[in-house]
Scaffold this motif. Structure first.
Motif, PDB file in Angstrom:
ATOM      1  N   SER A 135     -37.840  -9.962 -29.440  1.00 41.02           N
ATOM      2  CA  SER A 135     -36.752  -9.031 -29.719  1.00 41.02           C
ATOM      3  C   SER A 135     -35.827  -9.640 -30.754  1.00 41.02           C
ATOM      4  CB  SER A 135     -35.981  -8.771 -28.423  1.00 41.02           C
ATOM      5  OG  SER A 135     -35.355  -7.547 -28.447  1.00 41.02           O
ATOM      6  N   THR A 136     -35.323  -8.845 -31.707  1.00 38.60           N
ATOM      7  CA  THR A 136     -34.426  -9.370 -32.745  1.00 38.60           C
ATOM      8  C   THR A 136     -32.977  -9.182 -32.330  1.00 38.60           C
ATOM      9  OG1 THR A 136     -34.462  -7.272 -33.894  1.00 38.60           O
ATOM     10  CG2 THR A 136     -36.028  -8.913 -34.622  1.00 38.60           C
ATOM     11  N   GLY A 137     -32.297 -10.241 -32.058  1.00 33.00           N
ATOM     12  CA  GLY A 137     -30.875 -10.201 -31.738  1.00 33.00           C
ATOM     13  C   GLY A 137     -30.620  -9.564 -30.387  1.00 33.00           C
ATOM     14  N   PRO A 138     -29.379  -9.623 -29.971  1.00 32.28           N
ATOM     15  CA  PRO A 138     -29.029  -9.033 -28.680  1.00 32.28           C
ATOM     16  C   PRO A 138     -29.119  -7.519 -28.738  1.00 32.28           C
ATOM     17  CG  PRO A 138     -27.059  -9.850 -29.784  1.00 32.28           C
ATOM     18  CD  PRO A 138     -28.237 -10.237 -30.633  1.00 32.28           C
ATOM     19  N   CYS A 139     -29.837  -6.979 -27.812  1.00 30.01           N
ATOM     20  CA  CYS A 139     -29.987  -5.521 -27.737  1.00 30.01           C
ATOM     21  C   CYS A 139     -30.106  -5.138 -26.281  1.00 30.01           C
ATOM     22  CB  CYS A 139     -31.238  -5.082 -28.501  1.00 30.01           C
ATOM     23  SG  CYS A 139     -31.554  -3.307 -28.360  1.00 30.01           S
ATOM     24  N   THR A 140     -29.236  -4.307 -25.841  1.00 31.20           N
ATOM     25  CA  THR A 140     -29.300  -3.821 -24.474  1.00 31.20           C
ATOM     26  C   THR A 140     -29.965  -2.466 -24.510  1.00 31.20           C
ATOM     27  OG1 THR A 140     -27.217  -4.913 -24.047  1.00 31.20           O
ATOM     28  CG2 THR A 140     -27.912  -3.284 -22.452  1.00 31.20           C
ATOM     29  N   VAL A 141     -30.990  -2.303 -23.708  1.00 35.76           N
ATOM     30  CA  VAL A 141     -31.711  -1.032 -23.701  1.00 35.76           C
ATOM     31  C   VAL A 141     -31.982  -0.599 -22.279  1.00 35.76           C
ATOM     32  CG1 VAL A 141     -32.833  -1.345 -25.932  1.00 35.76           C
ATOM     33  CG2 VAL A 141     -33.936  -2.205 -23.876  1.00 35.76           C
ATOM     34  N   SER A 142     -32.218   0.690 -22.125  1.00 39.61           N
ATOM     35  CA  SER A 142     -32.582   1.223 -20.821  1.00 39.61           C
ATOM     36  C   SER A 142     -34.085   1.237 -20.698  1.00 39.61           C
ATOM     37  CB  SER A 142     -32.055   2.652 -20.667  1.00 39.61           C
ATOM     38  OG  SER A 142     -30.662   2.660 -20.754  1.00 39.61           O
ATOM     39  N   ALA A 143     -34.550   1.276 -19.469  1.00 41.87           N
ATOM     40  CA  ALA A 143     -35.984   1.314 -19.232  1.00 41.87           C
ATOM     41  C   ALA A 143     -36.545   2.652 -19.668  1.00 41.87           C
ATOM     42  CB  ALA A 143     -36.266   1.094 -17.755  1.00 41.87           C
ATOM     43  N   GLY A 144     -37.706   2.609 -20.274  1.00 43.36           N
ATOM     44  CA  GLY A 144     -38.407   3.822 -20.662  1.00 43.36           C
ATOM     45  C   GLY A 144     -39.225   4.340 -19.505  1.00 43.36           C
ATOM     46  N   ALA A 145     -40.015   5.367 -19.754  1.00 43.44           N
ATOM     47  CA  ALA A 145     -40.803   5.992 -18.707  1.00 43.44           C
ATOM     48  C   ALA A 145     -41.816   5.038 -18.107  1.00 43.44           C
ATOM     49  CB  ALA A 145     -41.507   7.224 -19.265  1.00 43.44           C
ATOM     50  N   ASN A 146     -42.367   4.100 -18.886  1.00 36.95           N
ATOM     51  CA  ASN A 146     -43.407   3.195 -18.397  1.00 36.95           C
ATOM     52  C   ASN A 146     -42.888   1.813 -18.051  1.00 36.95           C
ATOM     53  OD1 ASN A 146     -45.326   5.192 -18.761  1.00 36.95           O
ATOM     54  ND2 ASN A 146     -45.630   4.635 -20.904  1.00 36.95           N
ATOM     55  N   GLU A 147     -41.561   1.628 -18.052  1.00 40.04           N
ATOM     56  CA  GLU A 147     -41.013   0.312 -17.776  1.00 40.04           C
ATOM     57  C   GLU A 147     -39.993   0.395 -16.661  1.00 40.04           C
ATOM     58  OE1 GLU A 147     -40.793  -2.310 -21.554  1.00 40.04           O
ATOM     59  OE2 GLU A 147     -39.725  -0.440 -21.940  1.00 40.04           O
ATOM     60  N   THR A 148     -39.732  -0.739 -16.046  1.00 38.84           N
ATOM     61  CA  THR A 148     -38.676  -0.809 -15.042  1.00 38.84           C
ATOM     62  C   THR A 148     -37.494  -1.539 -15.638  1.00 38.84           C
ATOM     63  OG1 THR A 148     -39.382  -2.926 -14.148  1.00 38.84           O
ATOM     64  CG2 THR A 148     -40.400  -0.950 -13.193  1.00 38.84           C
ATOM     65  N   ALA A 149     -36.340  -1.293 -15.065  1.00 36.60           N
ATOM     66  CA  ALA A 149     -35.133  -1.960 -15.547  1.00 36.60           C
ATOM     67  C   ALA A 149     -35.249  -3.467 -15.369  1.00 36.60           C
ATOM     68  CB  ALA A 149     -33.908  -1.439 -14.808  1.00 36.60           C
ATOM     69  N   ASP A 150     -36.039  -3.925 -14.389  1.00 39.78           N
ATOM     70  CA  ASP A 150     -36.194  -5.353 -14.142  1.00 39.78           C
ATOM     71  C   ASP A 150     -36.874  -6.074 -15.301  1.00 39.78           C
ATOM     72  OD1 ASP A 150     -35.036  -4.985 -11.715  1.00 39.78           O
ATOM     73  OD2 ASP A 150     -36.911  -5.006 -10.583  1.00 39.78           O
ATOM     74  N   SER A 151     -37.698  -5.364 -16.082  1.00 38.69           N
ATOM     75  CA  SER A 151     -38.475  -6.030 -17.122  1.00 38.69           C
ATOM     76  C   SER A 151     -37.793  -6.033 -18.476  1.00 38.69           C
ATOM     77  CB  SER A 151     -39.844  -5.355 -17.249  1.00 38.69           C
ATOM     78  OG  SER A 151     -39.677  -4.022 -17.688  1.00 38.69           O
ATOM     79  N   ILE A 152     -36.613  -5.456 -18.579  1.00 42.17           N
ATOM     80  CA  ILE A 152     -35.933  -5.344 -19.868  1.00 42.17           C
ATOM     81  C   ILE A 152     -34.751  -6.297 -19.883  1.00 42.17           C
ATOM     82  CG2 ILE A 152     -34.686  -3.799 -21.411  1.00 42.17           C
ATOM     83  CD1 ILE A 152     -36.319  -1.535 -20.197  1.00 42.17           C
ATOM     84  N   PRO A 153     -34.647  -7.134 -20.897  1.00 37.67           N
ATOM     85  CA  PRO A 153     -33.524  -8.082 -20.947  1.00 37.67           C
ATOM     86  C   PRO A 153     -32.209  -7.378 -21.266  1.00 37.67           C
ATOM     87  CG  PRO A 153     -34.845  -8.253 -22.927  1.00 37.67           C
ATOM     88  CD  PRO A 153     -35.549  -7.276 -22.021  1.00 37.67           C
ATOM     89  N   SER A 154     -31.130  -7.945 -20.759  1.00 41.99           N
ATOM     90  CA  SER A 154     -29.809  -7.401 -21.096  1.00 41.99           C
ATOM     91  C   SER A 154     -29.355  -8.011 -22.410  1.00 41.99           C
ATOM     92  CB  SER A 154     -28.816  -7.744 -19.978  1.00 41.99           C
ATOM     93  OG  SER A 154     -28.520  -9.113 -20.006  1.00 41.99           O
ATOM     94  N   SER A 155     -28.188  -7.591 -22.879  1.00 38.66           N
ATOM     95  CA  SER A 155     -27.685  -8.079 -24.162  1.00 38.66           C
ATOM     96  C   SER A 155     -27.373  -9.571 -24.127  1.00 38.66           C
ATOM     97  CB  SER A 155     -26.444  -7.292 -24.582  1.00 38.66           C
ATOM     98  OG  SER A 155     -25.432  -7.460 -23.620  1.00 38.66           O
ATOM     99  N   GLU A 156     -27.140 -10.137 -22.958  1.00 38.17           N
ATOM    100  CA  GLU A 156     -26.860 -11.557 -22.854  1.00 38.17           C
ATOM    101  C   GLU A 156     -28.133 -12.363 -22.648  1.00 38.17           C
ATOM    102  OE1 GLU A 156     -25.165  -9.360 -20.733  1.00 38.17           O
ATOM    103  OE2 GLU A 156     -23.510  -9.186 -22.128  1.00 38.17           O
ATOM    104  N   GLY A 157     -29.278 -11.736 -22.656  1.00 36.12           N
ATOM    105  CA  GLY A 157     -30.530 -12.443 -22.409  1.00 36.12           C
ATOM    106  C   GLY A 157     -30.788 -12.663 -20.938  1.00 36.12           C
ATOM    107  N   THR A 158     -29.996 -12.084 -20.069  1.00 39.91           N
ATOM    108  CA  THR A 158     -30.184 -12.218 -18.639  1.00 39.91           C
ATOM    109  C   THR A 158     -30.983 -11.031 -18.141  1.00 39.91           C
ATOM    110  OG1 THR A 158     -28.011 -13.224 -18.521  1.00 39.91           O
ATOM    111  CG2 THR A 158     -28.968 -12.468 -16.436  1.00 39.91           C
ATOM    112  N   ASP A 159     -31.889 -11.276 -17.240  1.00 41.78           N
ATOM    113  CA  ASP A 159     -32.681 -10.189 -16.699  1.00 41.78           C
ATOM    114  C   ASP A 159     -31.751  -9.236 -15.929  1.00 41.78           C
ATOM    115  OD1 ASP A 159     -35.154  -9.142 -16.622  1.00 41.78           O
ATOM    116  OD2 ASP A 159     -36.025 -10.634 -15.261  1.00 41.78           O
ATOM    117  N   VAL A 160     -31.952  -7.937 -16.095  1.00 44.11           N
ATOM    118  CA  VAL A 160     -31.118  -6.925 -15.443  1.00 44.11           C
ATOM    119  C   VAL A 160     -31.165  -7.096 -13.920  1.00 44.11           C
ATOM    120  CG1 VAL A 160     -30.857  -4.443 -15.064  1.00 44.11           C
ATOM    121  CG2 VAL A 160     -31.373  -5.301 -17.338  1.00 44.11           C
ATOM    122  N   SER A 161     -32.298  -7.503 -13.373  1.00 42.19           N
ATOM    123  CA  SER A 161     -32.426  -7.645 -11.917  1.00 42.19           C
ATOM    124  C   SER A 161     -31.459  -8.674 -11.368  1.00 42.19           C
ATOM    125  CB  SER A 161     -33.860  -8.020 -11.541  1.00 42.19           C
ATOM    126  OG  SER A 161     -34.215  -9.245 -12.146  1.00 42.19           O
TER     127      SER A 161
END
Length: 172
Positions: free
Chosen positions: A142-168
């Motif tokens: 991923s390029t730079g800090p980017c906070t995103v929501s989970a898409g239809a095929n992903e869970t929120a647990d698998s997407i990094p937050s803007s601080e690089g910390t796992d949402v879970s």
């Protein structure tokens, strides 16, 4: 609270006044004149008690004071007394529901504020989200800090937050 006016109590008027003064204002009270079947020995007249209740100086939000007559000889008044015992329960239930409603209103206002803030964040930028998915599909970092929501095929647990910390890790 039940305050009895049965004969044999010294200073019945004083007794009821004293006992009624001990009951918190949010507790419903019933003044019960017992021995209704013994009219000839009646110590307190119905009109006296009703007048006493009417003249009580209680705040407008205080619980009600009820009056009833009873006879244990023939069971007169037991149905009324039984129904009265619903009043304190229903009052407590009402207070609990009102408190829950206030909490619900606070929660609703808080989530509206969160939605307003979230609406203006990078997380709601669809182009950035698509870019993230494309980079992830290709196995690119991923390029730079980017906070995103989970898409239809992903869970929120698998997407990094803007601080690089796992949402879970941010969950309660």
């Amino acid at each position: 609270a039940v305050v009895s006016t049965q004969s044999g109590h010294y200073g019945r008027d004083e007794y009821v006044q004293r006992e009624l003064g001990k009951v918190p204002l949010d507790i419903p009270v019933i003044i019960m004149a017992s021995h209704r079947d013994m009219e000839h020995k009646r110590a307190v007249l119905t009109e006296e008690v009703q007048s006493f209740i009417a003249e009580l100086e209680r705040p407008s939000d205080a619980a009600a004071v009820y009056y009833m007559e009873a006879s244990m000889l023939d069971g007169f008044g037991l149905k009324y007394l039984y129904r009265f015992f619903n009043v304190p329960f229903l009052e407590l239930q009402r207070q609990t529901l009102l408190a829950q409603l206030r909490r619900n209103e606070e929660d609703l206002e808080a989530i509206k504020v969160e939605l307003d803030v979230h609406e203006k964040s990078e997380e709601q930028d669809y182009d950035r989200f698509k870019e993230y998915l494309e980079r992830k599909r290709k196995g690119l970092p991923s390029t730079g800090p980017c906070t995103v929501s989970a898409g239809a095929n992903e869970t929120a647990d698998s997407i990094p937050s803007s601080e690089g910390t796992d949402v879970s890790e941010l969950r309660d």
